[in-house]
Design an enzyme around this catalytic site. Sequence first.
Site, short mmCIF file in Angstrom:
data_model
loop_
_atom_site.label_atom_id
_atom_site.label_comp_id
_atom_site.label_asym_id
_atom_site.label_seq_id
_atom_site.Cartn_x
_atom_site.Cartn_y
_atom_site.Cartn_z
N ARG A 142 0.83 -1.21 0.00
CA ARG A 142 0.00 0.00 0.00
C ARG A 142 0.86 1.26 0.00
O ARG A 142 1.85 1.33 0.73
CB ARG A 142 -0.92 0.01 1.22
CG ARG A 142 -1.97 1.11 1.19
CD ARG A 142 -2.94 0.95 2.33
NE ARG A 142 -3.95 1.99 2.32
CZ ARG A 142 -4.91 2.11 3.21
NH1 ARG A 142 -5.00 1.23 4.20
NH2 ARG A 142 -5.79 3.08 3.13
N GLY A 147 6.65 0.73 5.62
CA GLY A 147 7.54 -0.18 4.90
C GLY A 147 7.59 0.12 3.41
O GLY A 147 8.68 0.11 2.80
N CYS A 148 6.43 0.39 2.81
CA CYS A 148 6.37 0.67 1.37
C CYS A 148 7.07 1.99 1.04
O CYS A 148 7.70 2.13 -0.01
CB CYS A 148 4.91 0.72 0.92
SG CYS A 148 4.05 -0.84 1.14
N THR A 149 6.97 2.94 1.93
CA THR A 149 7.63 4.23 1.71
C THR A 149 9.14 4.06 1.72
O THR A 149 9.85 4.59 0.85
CB THR A 149 7.21 5.24 2.80
OG1 THR A 149 5.79 5.43 2.74
CG2 THR A 149 7.91 6.56 2.61
N ALA A 152 10.25 2.27 -1.55
CA ALA A 152 10.19 3.14 -2.73
C ALA A 152 11.30 4.19 -2.72
O ALA A 152 11.90 4.51 -3.76
CB ALA A 152 8.83 3.80 -2.81
#
Length: 257
Positions: A142, A147-149, A152
């Site tokens: 998401r 974690g995704c930030t 990326a």
Amino acid sequence: MSKKTRMKSSKPSPKNRKSPAAKPSAAKTARKTTGRRATASAKKPAAKAAKPAAKKAVRKPAKTRAKKPVQAAKTASTQASHKPTSKGLIKSNLSAPPKSAAGTGLAEGAIAPPFSLPRDGGGSVSLADYAGKKVVLFFYPRADTPGCTREAIDFTRLSSAFADAGAVVLGVSADTVKAQDSFRDKHELSVPLISDEQHEMLEAYGAWGEKSMYGRNFMGIIRTTVLIGTDGRIARVWRNVRVDGHADEVLAAVRAI
């Protein structure tokens, strides 16, 4: 006439005298008649009692006959529910493409599934756009989550190094294009972000499956990274990715092929 003769003639004749036994015989006759009536009346209830018994005897077979079809129907339905699936149904299930689950998906060496999906900033991106190049696809659960930030940002930091190694990096999630735009602008991301709201690409690459969190099972995106070689085949797959140091590990793999 002498006194003896008078006395004899005054005595009644035995023949003319009424027999005292006649009365008892009438009583007996009455008793017999009464007895017959009593016997007849006694027999009548028996006959009446016999009729219901006869009716019951007739009803029992009727009830038995009525129960048999019901039991037969129940038995038939029970047997039908335990019958194995017909061959036709098995064939139709086999012909349908299986959905990817956790820990499964494409094997290394398989041809990479084609895709064409919208991306941040408008427009679309497809695998054919990068024919003859190495492609890194990182699937994240998401946009704008911790974690995704971090993941990326790490790929953005190394984007120049990936380009020097002849590779392009694409991020993929089920977020809307609008959410991808906000994610890019907030963290100044330079890698293209693909929106796969229908999970078609996610399933094709095995990045969609069952997950578990806080004792609850649900379907979602499994953090996965796929490296596609210049020949369009899968060169490397990372499943259940740990974010820290992952981008550097992928870069090393890109340089190795």
